[in-house]
Motif scaffolding. Sequence first.
Motif, PDB file in Angstrom:
ATOM      1  N   SER A  26       0.823  -1.210   0.000  1.00 33.05           N
ATOM      2  CA  SER A  26       0.000   0.000   0.000  1.00 33.05           C
ATOM      3  C   SER A  26       0.856   1.258   0.000  1.00 33.05           C
ATOM      4  N   ALA A  27       2.026   1.200   0.636  1.00 29.35           N
ATOM      5  CA  ALA A  27       2.905   2.371   0.704  1.00 29.35           C
ATOM      6  C   ALA A  27       3.829   2.465  -0.499  1.00 29.35           C
ATOM      7  N   PHE A  28       4.175   1.312  -1.090  1.00 23.77           N
ATOM      8  CA  PHE A  28       5.190   1.296  -2.147  1.00 23.77           C
ATOM      9  C   PHE A  28       4.715   2.002  -3.415  1.00 23.77           C
ATOM     10  N   PHE A  29       3.523   1.650  -3.899  1.00 20.10           N
ATOM     11  CA  PHE A  29       3.087   2.189  -5.192  1.00 20.10           C
ATOM     12  C   PHE A  29       2.913   3.707  -5.175  1.00 20.10           C
ATOM     13  N   PRO A  30       2.221   4.303  -4.194  1.00 19.12           N
ATOM     14  CA  PRO A  30       2.118   5.773  -4.196  1.00 19.12           C
ATOM     15  C   PRO A  30       3.453   6.467  -4.002  1.00 19.12           C
ATOM     16  N   SER A  31       4.367   5.840  -3.251  1.00 19.63           N
ATOM     17  CA  SER A  31       5.691   6.446  -3.059  1.00 19.63           C
ATOM     18  C   SER A  31       6.475   6.466  -4.363  1.00 19.63           C
ATOM     19  N   VAL A  32       6.450   5.335  -5.082  1.00 26.52           N
ATOM     20  CA  VAL A  32       7.137   5.280  -6.372  1.00 26.52           C
ATOM     21  C   VAL A  32       6.495   6.245  -7.362  1.00 26.52           C
ATOM     22  N   SER A  33       5.158   6.292  -7.375  1.00 29.67           N
ATOM     23  CA  SER A  33       4.463   7.222  -8.263  1.00 29.67           C
ATOM     24  C   SER A  33       4.821   8.664  -7.938  1.00 29.67           C
ATOM     25  N   MET A  34       4.960   8.959  -6.655  1.00 29.95           N
ATOM     26  CA  MET A  34       5.357  10.305  -6.237  1.00 29.95           C
ATOM     27  C   MET A  34       6.737  10.650  -6.779  1.00 29.95           C
ATOM     28  N   LEU A  35       7.666   9.695  -6.686  1.00 26.85           N
ATOM     29  CA  LEU A  35       9.031   9.934  -7.161  1.00 26.85           C
ATOM     30  C   LEU A  35       9.106  10.044  -8.676  1.00 26.85           C
ATOM     31  N   VAL A  36       8.290   9.253  -9.376  1.00 27.60           N
ATOM     32  CA  VAL A  36       8.379   9.189 -10.842  1.00 27.60           C
ATOM     33  C   VAL A  36       7.572  10.290 -11.512  1.00 27.60           C
ATOM     34  N   PHE A  37       6.364  10.548 -11.008  1.00 28.82           N
ATOM     35  CA  PHE A  37       5.463  11.478 -11.688  1.00 28.82           C
ATOM     36  C   PHE A  37       5.423  12.869 -11.059  1.00 28.82           C
ATOM     37  N   ALA A  38       5.390  12.927  -9.736  1.00 30.51           N
ATOM     38  CA  ALA A  38       5.174  14.213  -9.081  1.00 30.51           C
ATOM     39  C   ALA A  38       6.454  15.014  -8.908  1.00 30.51           C
ATOM     40  N   VAL A  39       7.495  14.395  -8.373  1.00 28.44           N
ATOM     41  CA  VAL A  39       8.720  15.138  -8.066  1.00 28.44           C
ATOM     42  C   VAL A  39       9.344  15.767  -9.313  1.00 28.44           C
ATOM     43  N   PRO A  40       9.526  15.027 -10.437  1.00 28.54           N
ATOM     44  CA  PRO A  40      10.183  15.646 -11.593  1.00 28.54           C
ATOM     45  C   PRO A  40       9.382  16.752 -12.258  1.00 28.54           C
TER      46      PRO A  40
END
Length: 246
Positions: A26-40
């Motif tokens: 539950s924590a992994f997917f939104p965290s990865v999405s945050m790093l890949v889509f939101a941060v850049p």
Amino acid sequence: MTGLILAHTRHQMLEQLRVPIGLIASAFFPSVSMLVFAVPFTGDDAAAATRATASMMLIGAMSAALIGLSVTIAQDRELPWNPYVRTLPAGPLPRFAGRILTTLAIMFLAVIPVLVIAALLTEATITVPRLLLGLVALAVGAVPFMLMGLFLGFLLPSKGAVAVSQIAFFPLAIVGGLMLPLQFMPEFVQTLSLFFPARGSGELMWWAVTGAAPHPAALAALAVWTAASAVLAVWAYRRDEGRRFS
């Protein structure tokens, strides 16, 4: 009754912590999405980063509510202990309430990495009152997905619940405007998203953390989805009860 609810909640939380793969997922997917889509793409824009963080928090909540809850209930139904527990005089309320409280706890734990990433790697800003309001909106917005999880968990075997919940999760998140900003989508998708529950839950979250006025049609659709999911969850429970104990 309160003591029974707390006992069930404690038992189910211990089960989750002993085998924490559900919490990690539950924590992994939104965290990865945050790093890949939101941060850049939104990291330097405070408003966009704050909105993206809210979206990723909701994705984590949806994962715990829809996928986690459906799979857990389906697996419980296959255990030999489950039929005995369901015959006890306390009724289904303590177990249901305990499962919902456990799911809420997992949801809030799952969004912690997203908040840490937002604080360290983006310009997202939020006040304490808005953060607290956002957590309330997160819980409210997750209700229809918890009800969907109950419906699938009581309707399907565990392998079927895994497949169907995952298949349902991604279209709901994408069309709801959580994975990508709505302005980057075709116009017909933007219109269609108003009728998906993730859009209504997203509108609640975005309003809570940024103050943006929510779209009335999306909130109305969210209410309809919540009511319909509640009816389906009750029906699936009664169907399962009838098949097992009649």
